[in-house]
Design a protein around this motif. Structure first.
Motif, PDB file in Angstrom:
ATOM      1  N   UNK A 155       0.824  -1.202   0.000  1.00 12.56           N
ATOM      2  CA  UNK A 155       0.000   0.000   0.000  1.00 12.56           C
ATOM      3  C   UNK A 155       0.863   1.258   0.000  1.00 12.56           C
ATOM      4  N   UNK A 156       1.954   1.217   0.774  1.00 11.70           N
ATOM      5  CA  UNK A 156       2.849   2.373   0.831  1.00 11.70           C
ATOM      6  C   UNK A 156       3.508   2.621  -0.520  1.00 11.70           C
ATOM      7  N   UNK A 157       3.929   1.528  -1.165  1.00 15.39           N
ATOM      8  CA  UNK A 157       4.566   1.656  -2.478  1.00 15.39           C
ATOM      9  C   UNK A 157       3.595   2.232  -3.495  1.00 15.39           C
ATOM     10  N   UNK A 158       2.337   1.772  -3.446  1.00 17.08           N
ATOM     11  CA  UNK A 158       1.324   2.273  -4.380  1.00 17.08           C
ATOM     12  C   UNK A 158       1.028   3.749  -4.123  1.00 17.08           C
ATOM     13  N   UNK A 159       0.989   4.118  -2.842  1.00 20.16           N
ATOM     14  CA  UNK A 159       0.764   5.532  -2.493  1.00 20.16           C
ATOM     15  C   UNK A 159       1.871   6.411  -3.057  1.00 20.16           C
ATOM     16  N   UNK A 160       3.101   5.948  -2.895  1.00 25.21           N
ATOM     17  CA  UNK A 160       4.238   6.694  -3.425  1.00 25.21           C
ATOM     18  C   UNK A 160       4.178   6.789  -4.947  1.00 25.21           C
ATOM     19  N   UNK A 161       3.774   5.710  -5.597  1.00 25.95           N
ATOM     20  CA  UNK A 161       3.688   5.703  -7.054  1.00 25.95           C
ATOM     21  C   UNK A 161       2.652   6.705  -7.550  1.00 25.95           C
ATOM     22  N   UNK A 162       1.493   6.728  -6.876  1.00 24.65           N
ATOM     23  CA  UNK A 162       0.435   7.670  -7.276  1.00 24.65           C
ATOM     24  C   UNK A 162       0.879   9.106  -7.001  1.00 24.65           C
ATOM     25  N   UNK A 163       1.553   9.318  -5.874  1.00 25.39           N
ATOM     26  CA  UNK A 163       2.059  10.662  -5.567  1.00 25.39           C
ATOM     27  C   UNK A 163       3.057  11.109  -6.624  1.00 25.39           C
ATOM     28  N   UNK A 164       3.922  10.188  -7.061  1.00 23.14           N
ATOM     29  CA  UNK A 164       4.886  10.524  -8.105  1.00 23.14           C
ATOM     30  C   UNK A 164       4.215  10.848  -9.426  1.00 23.14           C
ATOM     31  N   UNK A 165       3.201  10.058  -9.798  1.00 28.24           N
ATOM     32  CA  UNK A 165       2.480  10.320 -11.043  1.00 28.24           C
ATOM     33  C   UNK A 165       1.718  11.639 -10.973  1.00 28.24           C
ATOM     34  N   UNK A 166       1.201  11.943  -9.798  1.00 29.36           N
ATOM     35  CA  UNK A 166       0.492  13.223  -9.621  1.00 29.36           C
ATOM     36  C   UNK A 166       1.449  14.392  -9.810  1.00 29.36           C
ATOM     37  N   UNK A 167       2.610  14.285  -9.191  1.00 28.40           N
ATOM     38  CA  UNK A 167       3.612  15.347  -9.336  1.00 28.40           C
ATOM     39  C   UNK A 167       4.036  15.482 -10.795  1.00 28.40           C
ATOM     40  N   UNK A 168       4.223  14.351 -11.455  1.00 32.17           N
ATOM     41  CA  UNK A 168       4.612  14.373 -12.870  1.00 32.17           C
ATOM     42  C   UNK A 168       3.536  15.056 -13.712  1.00 32.17           C
ATOM     43  N   UNK A 169       2.278  14.755 -13.425  1.00 29.84           N
ATOM     44  CA  UNK A 169       1.183  15.376 -14.175  1.00 29.84           C
ATOM     45  C   UNK A 169       1.098  16.870 -13.956  1.00 29.84           C
TER      46      UNK A 169
END
Length: 418
Positions: free
Chosen positions: A3-17
């Motif tokens: 769950x933590x890894x997925x949260x980080x991944x979504x946060x990274x994609x959000x920042x990228x967007x």
């Protein structure tokens, strides 16, 4: 862990967007999508997400008040009047016009915040360049982006991020703040000016400024808008001295000034409200939700632990490393979420004010590297787009490398060694 890894991944994609704006969609779309995806996947609960949104209340109020004042000043011709005054004082010299705009940018940032410089000063500078028949207004508009961050730690009110870093009752008194940040601020402002002028010197030298422009009279409603801006500056200084939040006084000042002006002119409020860039609010709210989700992964506690351990063994090196690291991260994910995370870690860790000050300089000055490093720069981009102007991320980065890096290094050095 998953769950933590997925949260980080979504946060990274959000920042990228937010930073790259895929498919030319506004930054707010990507921030909101990231927050909704975290909710949909159960990585953050609705109560926690709402708590994250509510944490940004002071920022929302501040932005609404400042955008109201800015739009009012623009519609009532205050910017056009400022343009004629600036051009008259330039006396046909593009170099003098550059210096004059830079000085005005310092004053606006220090007393009205860096977001105000992006929202209020950018259209005024464009109006000045148009009135002066400047061939290329970009060197002068770049001032608004760079000084908004370079001068944003002169006073606590100069950047809302300052309140995030030193929140929770840890805000230094005004006298202590000035003792800590006056010299680093001077270094930041001076070095930024020298480096920015150096990058734009050929364009400025090849340009020309009209000696005479149309004499624009300051109307009663424009005076009301100017009075509202000055009153807001005084209210923010008073709020800062009393250790109060800045959002509510800015919001009240913006609403009162707008209501009084519309009453005098008997205009409909719809026109003023329609032209405001409201998308900034969901952008900020979405980022607050993403940061709240990251908090639940234990990241803040881990950062606070490592920061405290490093501060005990090597305080000066920790200050330098923390400031540089936060500056870099601010450009990768925007300084609003970076500031929220760094501020929480600073408040949770047992560290000196000097290390906290280095983190603040990284959050405030570091975003001058990239085009979406700070909320102020995003607001600047929005104001530029309204005038039909564009600047690419790579073009800005090439300037940012020359301007930000020496200013950051020297500002941190002065803070640490003083």
């Amino acid at each position: 862990m998953q769950a933590s890894t997925l949260t980080w991944a979504i946060a990274g994609m959000t920042a990228f967007g937010v930073i790259t704006r895929p498919f030319a969609l506004p930054e707010a779309i990507w921030a909101v999508l990231g927050a909704l995806l975290l909710l949909a996947l159960g990585l953050i609960g609705l109560p926690e997400a709402w708590a994250g949104v509510v944490k940004g209340l002071d920022v929302y109020l501040f932005l609404i008040g400042m955008m109201l004042l800015s739009e009012l000043a623009r519609r009532e011709g205050l910017f056009d009047w400022l343009a004629s005054v600036a051009t008259a004082h330039a006396k046909g010299s593009p170099r003098r016009l550059f210096i004059l705009i830079y000085c005005v940018g310092i004053v606006v940032t220090v007393f009205l915040s860096n977001d105000a410089t992006a929202v209020v000063l950018t259209p005024a500078v464009y109006a000045a360049c148009r009135a002066a028949r400047v061939k290329d207004p970009m060197p002068y508009l770049l001032i608004c982006a760079f000084i908004a961050n370079a001068a944003s730690f002169v006073l606590p009110i100069s950047n809302p991020a300052n309140l995030v870093i030193f929140g929770g009752g840890a805000m230094p008194s005004l006298s202590k703040w000035l003792a800590m940040f006056t010299l680093p601020s001077i270094v930041s402002i001076v070095v930024t000016f020298i480096a920015l002028y150096w990058t734009q010197r050929r364009v400025i030298a090849a340009d020309a400024v009209a000696m005479e422009v149309e004499d624009i009279r300051l109307t009663m409603t424009a005076k009301l808008a100017a009075f509202g801006l000055c009153g807001t500056a005084l209210a923010l200084l008073a709020a800062s001295a009393l250790d109060l939040d800045l959002g509510l006084p800015t919001f009240v000042a913006g609403c009162l000034t707008t209501a009084l002006t519309l009453l005098v002119t008997r205009q409909n409020a719809a026109g003023t409200l329609r032209d405001i860039s409201w998308s900034v609010l969901p952008l900020v709210a979405g980022l607050f939700v993403v940061v709240e989700a990251l908090n639940q992964t234990g990241m803040i506690d881990n950062l606070a632990y490592y920061l405290s351990e490093s501060a005990t063994s090597a305080p000066l090196q920790t200050a330098a490393a923390a400031g540089a690291a936060v500056a870099l991260v601010s450009n990768l994910v925007n300084n609003l979420p970076a500031g929220l995370v760094a501020g929480s870690a600073v408040q949770a860790a047992d560290i000196s004010d000097k290390i906290g000050g280095a983190v603040l300089i990284g959050v405030d000055l570091g975003p001058n590297l990239s085009i979406t490093g700070s909320l102020a720069t995003i607001l600047w981009l929005t104001a530029m787009r309204r005038e039909g102007l564009r600047i690419g991320a790579w073009s800005f980065l090439k300037i940012g490398v020359v301007v930000m890096i020496p200013a950051l290094i020297l500002s941190l050095a002065v803070l640490i060694l003083q």
